[in-house]
Design a protein around this motif. Structure first.
Motif, PDB file in Angstrom:
ATOM      1  N   PRO A 181       0.823  -1.224   0.000  1.00  0.00           N
ATOM      2  CA  PRO A 181       0.000   0.000   0.000  1.00  0.00           C
ATOM      3  C   PRO A 181       0.854   1.270   0.000  1.00  0.00           C
ATOM      4  O   PRO A 181       0.351   2.333  -0.304  1.00  0.00           O
ATOM      5  CB  PRO A 181      -0.829  -0.106   1.273  1.00  0.00           C
ATOM      6  N   TYR A 182       2.149   1.143   0.284  1.00  0.00           N
ATOM      7  CA  TYR A 182       3.029   2.310   0.328  1.00  0.00           C
ATOM      8  C   TYR A 182       3.613   2.664  -1.025  1.00  0.00           C
ATOM      9  O   TYR A 182       3.863   3.830  -1.305  1.00  0.00           O
ATOM     10  CB  TYR A 182       4.171   2.070   1.327  1.00  0.00           C
ATOM     11  N   ASP A 183       3.864   1.664  -1.875  1.00  0.00           N
ATOM     12  CA  ASP A 183       4.451   1.912  -3.187  1.00  0.00           C
ATOM     13  C   ASP A 183       3.701   1.064  -4.215  1.00  0.00           C
ATOM     14  O   ASP A 183       3.953  -0.127  -4.343  1.00  0.00           O
ATOM     15  CB  ASP A 183       5.943   1.559  -3.185  1.00  0.00           C
ATOM     16  N   LEU A 184       2.798   1.672  -4.938  1.00  0.00           N
ATOM     17  CA  LEU A 184       1.955   0.942  -5.880  1.00  0.00           C
ATOM     18  C   LEU A 184       2.610   0.748  -7.237  1.00  0.00           C
ATOM     19  O   LEU A 184       1.973   0.281  -8.171  1.00  0.00           O
ATOM     20  CB  LEU A 184       0.614   1.672  -6.044  1.00  0.00           C
ATOM     21  N   THR A 185       3.904   1.086  -7.363  1.00  0.00           N
ATOM     22  CA  THR A 185       4.599   0.904  -8.640  1.00  0.00           C
ATOM     23  C   THR A 185       5.484  -0.336  -8.639  1.00  0.00           C
ATOM     24  O   THR A 185       6.012  -0.699  -9.676  1.00  0.00           O
ATOM     25  CB  THR A 185       5.476   2.129  -8.965  1.00  0.00           C
ATOM     26  N   ARG A 186       5.660  -0.989  -7.481  1.00  0.00           N
ATOM     27  CA  ARG A 186       6.502  -2.182  -7.374  1.00  0.00           C
ATOM     28  C   ARG A 186       5.685  -3.292  -6.736  1.00  0.00           C
ATOM     29  O   ARG A 186       4.862  -3.046  -5.870  1.00  0.00           O
ATOM     30  CB  ARG A 186       7.731  -1.920  -6.515  1.00  0.00           C
ATOM     31  N   GLY A 187       5.960  -4.531  -7.182  1.00  0.00           N
ATOM     32  CA  GLY A 187       5.199  -5.635  -6.634  1.00  0.00           C
ATOM     33  C   GLY A 187       5.968  -6.940  -6.653  1.00  0.00           C
ATOM     34  O   GLY A 187       7.124  -6.997  -7.062  1.00  0.00           O
ATOM     35  N   ARG A 188       5.287  -8.007  -6.210  1.00  0.00           N
ATOM     36  CA  ARG A 188       5.860  -9.346  -6.171  1.00  0.00           C
ATOM     37  C   ARG A 188       4.858 -10.306  -6.790  1.00  0.00           C
ATOM     38  O   ARG A 188       3.699 -10.368  -6.368  1.00  0.00           O
ATOM     39  CB  ARG A 188       6.146  -9.742  -4.727  1.00  0.00           C
ATOM     40  N   ILE A 189       5.300 -11.060  -7.789  1.00  0.00           N
ATOM     41  CA  ILE A 189       4.452 -12.036  -8.460  1.00  0.00           C
ATOM     42  C   ILE A 189       4.362 -13.264  -7.565  1.00  0.00           C
ATOM     43  O   ILE A 189       5.377 -13.876  -7.232  1.00  0.00           O
ATOM     44  CB  ILE A 189       5.007 -12.421  -9.848  1.00  0.00           C
ATOM     45  N   ILE A 190       3.130 -13.635  -7.183  1.00  0.00           N
ATOM     46  CA  ILE A 190       2.975 -14.764  -6.271  1.00  0.00           C
ATOM     47  C   ILE A 190       2.319 -15.978  -6.941  1.00  0.00           C
ATOM     48  O   ILE A 190       2.374 -17.068  -6.399  1.00  0.00           O
ATOM     49  CB  ILE A 190       2.172 -14.358  -5.020  1.00  0.00           C
ATOM     50  N   ARG A 191       1.698 -15.794  -8.100  1.00  0.00           N
ATOM     51  CA  ARG A 191       1.030 -16.926  -8.756  1.00  0.00           C
ATOM     52  C   ARG A 191       0.870 -16.640 -10.242  1.00  0.00           C
ATOM     53  O   ARG A 191       0.579 -15.525 -10.639  1.00  0.00           O
ATOM     54  CB  ARG A 191      -0.347 -17.130  -8.125  1.00  0.00           C
ATOM     55  N   ARG A 192       1.064 -17.680 -11.047  1.00  0.00           N
ATOM     56  CA  ARG A 192       0.796 -17.622 -12.478  1.00  0.00           C
ATOM     57  C   ARG A 192      -0.579 -18.241 -12.704  1.00  0.00           C
ATOM     58  O   ARG A 192      -0.851 -19.328 -12.234  1.00  0.00           O
ATOM     59  CB  ARG A 192       1.853 -18.400 -13.249  1.00  0.00           C
ATOM     60  N   GLU A 193      -1.445 -17.530 -13.389  1.00  0.00           N
ATOM     61  CA  GLU A 193      -2.811 -18.001 -13.613  1.00  0.00           C
ATOM     62  C   GLU A 193      -2.835 -19.030 -14.740  1.00  0.00           C
ATOM     63  O   GLU A 193      -2.039 -18.967 -15.673  1.00  0.00           O
ATOM     64  CB  GLU A 193      -3.743 -16.834 -13.950  1.00  0.00           C
ATOM     65  N   ASP A 194      -3.781 -19.973 -14.654  1.00  0.00           N
ATOM     66  CA  ASP A 194      -3.864 -21.059 -15.640  1.00  0.00           C
ATOM     67  C   ASP A 194      -4.333 -20.574 -16.997  1.00  0.00           C
ATOM     68  O   ASP A 194      -3.871 -21.031 -18.012  1.00  0.00           O
ATOM     69  CB  ASP A 194      -4.788 -22.153 -15.128  1.00  0.00           C
ATOM     70  N   SER A 195      -5.284 -19.647 -17.033  1.00  0.00           N
ATOM     71  CA  SER A 195      -5.813 -19.225 -18.326  1.00  0.00           C
ATOM     72  C   SER A 195      -5.452 -17.805 -18.663  1.00  0.00           C
ATOM     73  O   SER A 195      -4.904 -17.088 -17.936  1.00  0.00           O
ATOM     74  CB  SER A 195      -7.324 -19.354 -18.333  1.00  0.00           C
TER      75      SER A 195
END
Length: 72
Positions: free
Chosen positions: A58-72
């Motif tokens: 919530p502090y920096d909405l320009t950086r993230g972490r990928i936690i799951r790859r979706e099937d479709s």
């Protein structure tokens, strides 16, 4: 006020060096995200065009972490 990460579904636009990716969600917001440790350990492949679930701080909405790859 909560410090919990925000989870969103996004599309991978571009693969960058060091397991970083440029993602787009809501058709206009772009973020830079890295792959989580568990996904690296299990050799999950992510390619441009794939849909993924991302955690954003919530502090920096320009950086993230990928936690799951979706099937479709």
């Amino acid at each position: 006020m909560s410090n919990d990460p925000i989870q969103v579904k996004a599309k991978v636009i571009k693969a960058l060096p060091n397991a970083m990716f440029k993602l787009e969600f809501d058709g206009k917001h772009e973020v830079i995200a890295h792959v989580s440790g568990k996904m690296r350990m299990n050799f999950v492949r992510i390619l441009p065009g794939d849909y993924v679930t991302v955690e954003l701080s919530p502090y920096d909405l320009t950086r993230g972490r990928i936690i799951r790859r979706e099937d479709s």
